[in-house]
Design a protein around this motif. Sequence first.
Motif, PDB file in Angstrom:
ATOM      1  N   CYS A 111      -1.256  -0.919   3.769  1.00 14.19           N
ATOM      2  CA  CYS A 111      -2.213  -1.653   4.722  1.00 14.19           C
ATOM      3  C   CYS A 111      -3.245  -1.466   5.187  1.00 14.19           C
ATOM      4  O   CYS A 111      -3.519  -0.231   5.885  1.00 14.19           O
ATOM      5  N   LYS A 112      -4.547  -2.010   5.245  1.00 13.17           N
ATOM      6  CA  LYS A 112      -5.780  -1.712   5.965  1.00 13.17           C
ATOM      7  C   LYS A 112      -6.030  -2.608   7.021  1.00 13.17           C
ATOM      8  O   LYS A 112      -6.959  -2.506   7.800  1.00 13.17           O
ATOM      9  N   GLY A 113      -5.124  -3.254   7.643  1.00 11.88           N
ATOM     10  CA  GLY A 113      -5.221  -3.904   8.826  1.00 11.88           C
ATOM     11  C   GLY A 113      -5.291  -3.164  10.211  1.00 11.88           C
ATOM     12  O   GLY A 113      -4.983  -1.826   9.901  1.00 11.88           O
ATOM     13  N   GLU A 114      -5.669  -3.703  11.230  1.00 14.71           N
ATOM     14  CA  GLU A 114      -5.901  -2.990  12.471  1.00 14.71           C
ATOM     15  C   GLU A 114      -4.605  -2.562  13.022  1.00 14.71           C
ATOM     16  O   GLU A 114      -3.639  -3.058  13.089  1.00 14.71           O
ATOM     17  N   LYS A 115      -4.766  -1.244  13.211  1.00  9.03           N
ATOM     18  CA  LYS A 115      -3.390  -0.352  13.727  1.00  9.03           C
ATOM     19  C   LYS A 115      -2.444  -0.639  12.835  1.00  9.03           C
ATOM     20  O   LYS A 115      -1.272  -0.556  13.420  1.00  9.03           O
ATOM     21  N   CYS A 116      -2.402  -0.824  11.667  1.00 13.88           N
ATOM     22  CA  CYS A 116      -1.317  -0.877  10.936  1.00 13.88           C
ATOM     23  C   CYS A 116      -1.014   0.121   9.946  1.00 13.88           C
ATOM     24  O   CYS A 116      -1.664   0.854   9.289  1.00 13.88           O
ATOM     25  N   ARG A 117       0.366   0.438   9.739  1.00 15.58           N
ATOM     26  CA  ARG A 117       0.867   1.458   8.939  1.00 15.58           C
ATOM     27  C   ARG A 117       1.816   0.850   7.928  1.00 15.58           C
ATOM     28  O   ARG A 117       2.555   1.609   7.318  1.00 15.58           O
ATOM     29  N   ALA A 118       1.855  -0.404   7.556  1.00 24.19           N
ATOM     30  CA  ALA A 118       2.781  -0.937   6.536  1.00 24.19           C
ATOM     31  C   ALA A 118       2.459  -0.397   5.231  1.00 24.19           C
ATOM     32  O   ALA A 118       1.514  -0.167   4.894  1.00 24.19           O
ATOM     33  N   LEU A 119       3.595  -0.264   4.585  1.00 24.26           N
ATOM     34  CA  LEU A 119       3.546   0.274   3.217  1.00 24.26           C
ATOM     35  C   LEU A 119       4.317  -0.887   2.429  1.00 24.26           C
ATOM     36  O   LEU A 119       5.075  -1.479   2.871  1.00 24.26           O
ATOM     37  N   TYR A 120       3.696  -1.088   1.137  1.00 21.25           N
ATOM     38  CA  TYR A 120       4.173  -2.290   0.430  1.00 21.25           C
ATOM     39  C   TYR A 120       4.207  -3.333   1.153  1.00 21.25           C
ATOM     40  O   TYR A 120       5.471  -4.327   0.860  1.00 21.25           O
ATOM     41  N   GLY A 121       3.590  -3.859   1.999  1.00 21.19           N
ATOM     42  CA  GLY A 121       3.504  -5.361   3.011  1.00 21.19           C
ATOM     43  C   GLY A 121       4.970  -5.348   3.788  1.00 21.19           C
ATOM     44  O   GLY A 121       4.995  -6.542   4.354  1.00 21.19           O
ATOM     45  N   VAL A 122       5.428  -4.088   4.156  1.00 21.06           N
ATOM     46  CA  VAL A 122       6.604  -4.102   5.112  1.00 21.06           C
ATOM     47  C   VAL A 122       6.053  -3.260   6.471  1.00 21.06           C
ATOM     48  O   VAL A 122       5.803  -2.178   6.283  1.00 21.06           O
ATOM     49  N   GLY A 123       6.354  -3.931   7.501  1.00 20.77           N
ATOM     50  CA  GLY A 123       6.212  -3.198   8.841  1.00 20.77           C
ATOM     51  C   GLY A 123       4.782  -3.430   9.419  1.00 20.77           C
ATOM     52  O   GLY A 123       4.276  -2.411  10.036  1.00 20.77           O
ATOM     53  N   HIS A 124       3.997  -4.553   9.220  1.00 21.16           N
ATOM     54  CA  HIS A 124       2.939  -4.657   9.995  1.00 21.16           C
ATOM     55  C   HIS A 124       2.735  -4.651  11.357  1.00 21.16           C
ATOM     56  O   HIS A 124       3.709  -5.106  12.030  1.00 21.16           O
ATOM     57  N   SER A 125       1.851  -4.107  12.069  1.00 22.32           N
ATOM     58  CA  SER A 125       1.444  -4.156  13.405  1.00 22.32           C
ATOM     59  C   SER A 125       1.303  -5.527  13.920  1.00 22.32           C
ATOM     60  O   SER A 125       0.843  -6.265  13.237  1.00 22.32           O
ATOM     61  N   LYS A 126       1.454  -5.677  15.289  1.00 19.42           N
ATOM     62  CA  LYS A 126       0.949  -7.047  15.896  1.00 19.42           C
ATOM     63  C   LYS A 126      -0.282  -7.428  15.540  1.00 19.42           C
ATOM     64  O   LYS A 126      -0.541  -8.498  15.135  1.00 19.42           O
ATOM     65  N   GLU A 127      -1.268  -6.419  15.857  1.00 20.51           N
ATOM     66  CA  GLU A 127      -2.560  -6.605  15.743  1.00 20.51           C
ATOM     67  C   GLU A 127      -3.039  -6.982  14.247  1.00 20.51           C
ATOM     68  O   GLU A 127      -3.905  -7.896  14.028  1.00 20.51           O
ATOM     69  N   CYS A 128      -2.469  -6.332  13.261  1.00 18.49           N
ATOM     70  CA  CYS A 128      -2.731  -6.650  11.975  1.00 18.49           C
ATOM     71  C   CYS A 128      -2.046  -7.972  11.723  1.00 18.49           C
ATOM     72  O   CYS A 128      -2.890  -9.086  10.868  1.00 18.49           O
ATOM     73  N   ILE A 129      -1.111  -8.654  12.139  1.00 20.70           N
ATOM     74  CA  ILE A 129      -0.605  -9.839  11.993  1.00 20.70           C
ATOM     75  C   ILE A 129      -1.354 -11.198  12.482  1.00 20.70           C
ATOM     76  O   ILE A 129      -1.828 -12.027  11.955  1.00 20.70           O
ATOM     77  N   ASP A 130      -1.886 -10.592  13.924  1.00 20.97           N
ATOM     78  CA  ASP A 130      -2.897 -11.848  14.677  1.00 20.97           C
ATOM     79  C   ASP A 130      -4.198 -11.868  13.841  1.00 20.97           C
ATOM     80  O   ASP A 130      -4.819 -12.838  13.664  1.00 20.97           O
TER      81      ASP A 130
END
Length: 77
Positions: free
Chosen positions: A4-23
Amino acid sequence: MNKCKGEKCRALYGVGHSKECIDQHENANHVGAGNRTPEARYRGYTMEPLSGNPSSDEEHAWKEGFLARSDQNITEG
């Protein structure tokens, strides 16, 4: 690997997104919510609670109105 390329996110294959990424994703999905549900945005601006069972779009519109009022108070104060 699908990272994932979201903010502060290290999710792989759509699992484990950071709170910042979800927001960030939620805000992107609800851009213009205040235009679609102006009643909810006005309630936020006047700090009136939403009634019933509001949709997530109505909640985002309320937040837009509330933040608009907060921004105004900060610049005037």
